[in-house]
Design an enzyme around this catalytic site. Structure first.
Site, mmCIF file in Angstrom:
data_model
loop_
_atom_site.group_PDB
_atom_site.id
_atom_site.type_symbol
_atom_site.label_atom_id
_atom_site.label_comp_id
_atom_site.label_asym_id
_atom_site.label_seq_id
_atom_site.Cartn_x
_atom_site.Cartn_y
_atom_site.Cartn_z
ATOM 1 N N LYS A 165 -11.773 -0.342 4.659
ATOM 2 C CA LYS A 165 -12.095 -0.976 3.388
ATOM 3 C C LYS A 165 -13.222 -2.008 3.581
ATOM 4 O O LYS A 165 -14.332 -1.633 3.861
ATOM 5 C CB LYS A 165 -10.831 -1.594 2.786
ATOM 6 N N TYR A 217 0.854 -1.178 0.000
ATOM 7 C CA TYR A 217 0.000 0.000 0.000
ATOM 8 C C TYR A 217 0.905 1.248 0.000
ATOM 9 O O TYR A 217 1.903 1.290 0.737
ATOM 10 C CB TYR A 217 -0.886 -0.035 1.244
HETATM 11 C C1 LIG Z 1 -6.080 1.776 2.797
HETATM 12 C C2 LIG Z 1 -5.014 0.807 3.120
HETATM 13 C C3 LIG Z 1 -4.177 1.000 4.219
HETATM 14 C C4 LIG Z 1 -4.256 2.233 5.095
HETATM 15 O O1 LIG Z 1 -5.460 2.285 5.779
HETATM 16 P P1 LIG Z 1 -6.172 3.648 6.245
HETATM 17 O O2 LIG Z 1 -7.370 3.175 6.973
HETATM 18 O O3 LIG Z 1 -6.460 4.459 5.017
HETATM 19 O O4 LIG Z 1 -5.197 4.378 7.124
HETATM 20 C C5 LIG Z 1 -3.242 0.024 4.490
HETATM 21 N N1 LIG Z 1 -3.119 -1.078 3.708
HETATM 22 C C6 LIG Z 1 -3.907 -1.282 2.644
HETATM 23 C C7 LIG Z 1 -3.731 -2.525 1.818
HETATM 24 C C8 LIG Z 1 -4.873 -0.359 2.304
HETATM 25 O O5 LIG Z 1 -5.646 -0.563 1.221
#
Ligand SMILES: *Cc1c(COP(=O)(O)O)cnc(C)c1O
Length: 391
Positions: free
Chosen positions: A209, A119
Site C-alpha cells: 500500500k 482487513y
Molecule cells: C492489504 C492489507 C493487508 C494485506 O496485505 P497484502 O500485501 O495484500 O498481503 C493487511 N492489512 C491491511 C490493513 C491491508 O490493507
C-alpha cells in the site's frame, strides 16, 4: 497536529548507511540466490546464526536466509517506526501469518483475541483457523475479558479497514497484560502513527500500500524489538515467505517519498471528506476527526498525528452505480497508490467476512472506501460529484 520530528530526513536517508563505503548512490539490488563459501567452517557458522534468527552474519549463504537489499529496507522501516528492527515478507498476509506462527504456534498458545473490523484477509485467516489457532472477536473495550492463559496474540487495526474506526492502542495494550499486541499500521503509515511508542509489540504494514506507494510491488513488514524479530526471521527461513530483492528495493525507494505522499494525499482526503459530508447524495462520511464525538478516547492528536488519506462514505444511491459512473477515480481494491482508488468493501475486500460480522463491527453494506491519491482535488471532486448525482 503534524509533528514529524525529522521524519522526512529519516525517510530519505534510512538504510543507506553502507552506500558511501560501497561507492554507490542508489542501493544495489543483489539477486544472488547463493553465495560462494570457500571456508565451510565460517559458512556453517553463518548458517547456524541465521537459523537462530540473527539479523547479521558473515555470509548470506543462501537467499532464503538473508538478502542485503531487503535488509536495507528493514533498517529504514525500523528507523521510521522507532523499533530495534523489522522483518520483511513476501506480502502483508505473509507477515500476518508469520506473527501468528511466531507468537502463537512457537509459544504453544493457540488462542487469538482480535478487535474487529480488520482487513478482510486477516479476518478470514483467523476465522478459518487455518494456522491451528482459535480466535475470539471482541470490541476494543472487551479485550481484558477475552484474554485466556493460552492467548498468544491480540490483533487490532487503527484506523481500521474499511470504516476508519479509531482504537486506543495503549488502552488495548493495558488490557492485554503480558500478551503481545499486533497493530496493523497500514492505513496510518509510520508518518502518522508509531504503535510501538504506545506499547504495541508488533507493528505490521502491508508494504503493498503506502510504503511502495505506486501500486507495483507486493510486500509486508513487521517492526518490533530485536527479541521478537529473531523468531520472525526463523519463521521466514522455514516457511520461505521471503520478500524478493526487487520488492525490497522498491519498498526502500518508496520510503523516501512516503512523508510527502502521505501529507499530500491527506490534504486531498480531508478536503474530499468535508465536501462529501455536505453533499445531498451522501448519507454519512467516516474520516478521522470529522465527527470529534466519535473519538471518545482522544486518539487523534495523542496517538494519530494526522487524519490520514483514507476515507469511507455511504452514498444515498446504489454504491455499485456510483463506482460504475466514475471516470477518473480507479475502481479497484488496494490503497495507498499515487492514483485515487475506490471500492465497495461488502462486495470485495470484506466479502468473506460475511454480512453479520460486517454489521456487528460497524461496516454498513453500502459503505464505499476511498484511498486519496495525488491528483488535483478539484478533478477528483468533479468525478465524485457527477457519479453521486447519477446514482
Ligand atoms: C492489504 C492489507 C493487508 C494485506 O496485505 P497484502 O500485501 O495484500 O498481503 C493487511 N492489512 C491491511 C490493513 C491491508 O490493507
Amino acid at each position: 497536529m503534524s509533528s514529524l520530528d525529522g521524519m522526512r530526513t529519516r525517510a530519505v536517508h534510512g538504510g543507506r548507511q553502507d552506500l558511501g563505503d560501497l561507492g554507490v548512490h542508489a542501493p544495489p539490488i543483489d539477486l544472488s540466490t547463493t553465495y560462494p563459501i570457500p571456508d565451510h567452517a565460517l559458512g556453517g557458522e553463518a548458517l547456524g546464526a541465521w537459523a537462530e534468527g540473527a539479523a547479521d552474519a558473515a555470509s548470506p549463504v543462501y537467499a532464503r536466509l538473508h538478502n542485503p537489499t531487503v535488509a536495507r529496507f528493514e533498517r529504514a522501516l525500523a528507523e521510521l517506526e522507532g523499533t530495534d528492527d523489522s522483518v520483511a515478507f513476501a506480502s502483508g498476509m505473509a507477515a500476518v501469518t508469520a506473527v501468528v506462527q511466531a507468537a502463537c504456534l512457537m509459544a504453544d498458545k493457540r488462542h487469538v483475541v482480535a478487535v474487529r473490523p480488520l482487513y478482510g484477509g486477516t479476518d478470514h485467516l483467523l476465522v478459518t483457523g487455518l494456522l491451528g489457532t482459535e480466535t475470539s472477536y471482541v470490541r476494543a473495550d472487551e479485550v481484558a475479558s477475552a484474554v485466556r492463559p493460552d492467548t498468544g496474540l491480540v490483533v487490532l487495526e487503527t484506523p481500521a479497514n474499511p470504516n476508519l474506526d479509531l482504537v486506543d492502542i495503549a488502552g488495548v495494550v493495558r488490557q492485554a497484560g503480558d500478551v503481545p499486541v499486533l497493530v496493523d499500521n497500514t492505513f496510518a503509515t509510520p508518518v502518522l502513527q508509531n504503535p510501538a511508542a504506545h506499547g504495541a509489540a508488533y507493528v505490521l504494514h502491508s508494504g503493498t500500500k503506502y510504503l511502495g506507494g505506486h501500486g507495483d510491488v507486493l510486500g509486508g513488514v513487521v517492526a518490533c524489538a530485536a527479541r521478537l524479530a529473531a523468531p520472525l526471521r526463523q519463521v521466514r527461513i522455514l516457511t520461505g515467505a521471503v520478500l524478493h530483492p526487487l520488492g525490497g528495493y522498491l519498498l526502500h525507494r518508496g520510503l523516501a517519498t512516503l512523508p510527502l505522499r502521505v501529507e499530500a494525499a491527506q490534504r486531498t482526503a480531508a478536503e474530499l471528506a468535508a465536501r462529501l459530508e455536505a453533499h445531498p447524495a451522501v448519507l454519512r462520511v467516516r474520516y478521522p476527526g470529522l465527527n470529534r464525538e466519535e473519538d471518545v478516547r482522544g486518539v487523534l492528536g495523542a496517538q494519530l498525528r494526522g487524519t490520514g488519506a483514507m476515507l469511507a462514505f455511504e452514498p444515498a444511491g446504489d454504491p455499485n452505480i456510483v463506482v460504475g459512473k466514475l471516470g477518473l477515480i480507479t475502481p479497484a481494491v488496494s490503497l495507498g497508490s499515487v492514483d485515487t482508488l475506490i471500492e465497495h468493501p461488502a462486495a470485495l475486500t470484506h466479502r468473506l467476512v460475511g454480512p453479520e460480522a460486517r454489521q456487528a463491527s460497524g461496516v454498513p453494506e453500502s459503505l464505499l472506501r476511498l484511498s486519496a491519491g495525488l491528483e488535483d482535488v478539484d478533478d477528483l471532486w468533479s468525478d465524485l460529484d457527477q457519479a453521486l448525482r447519477a446514482a
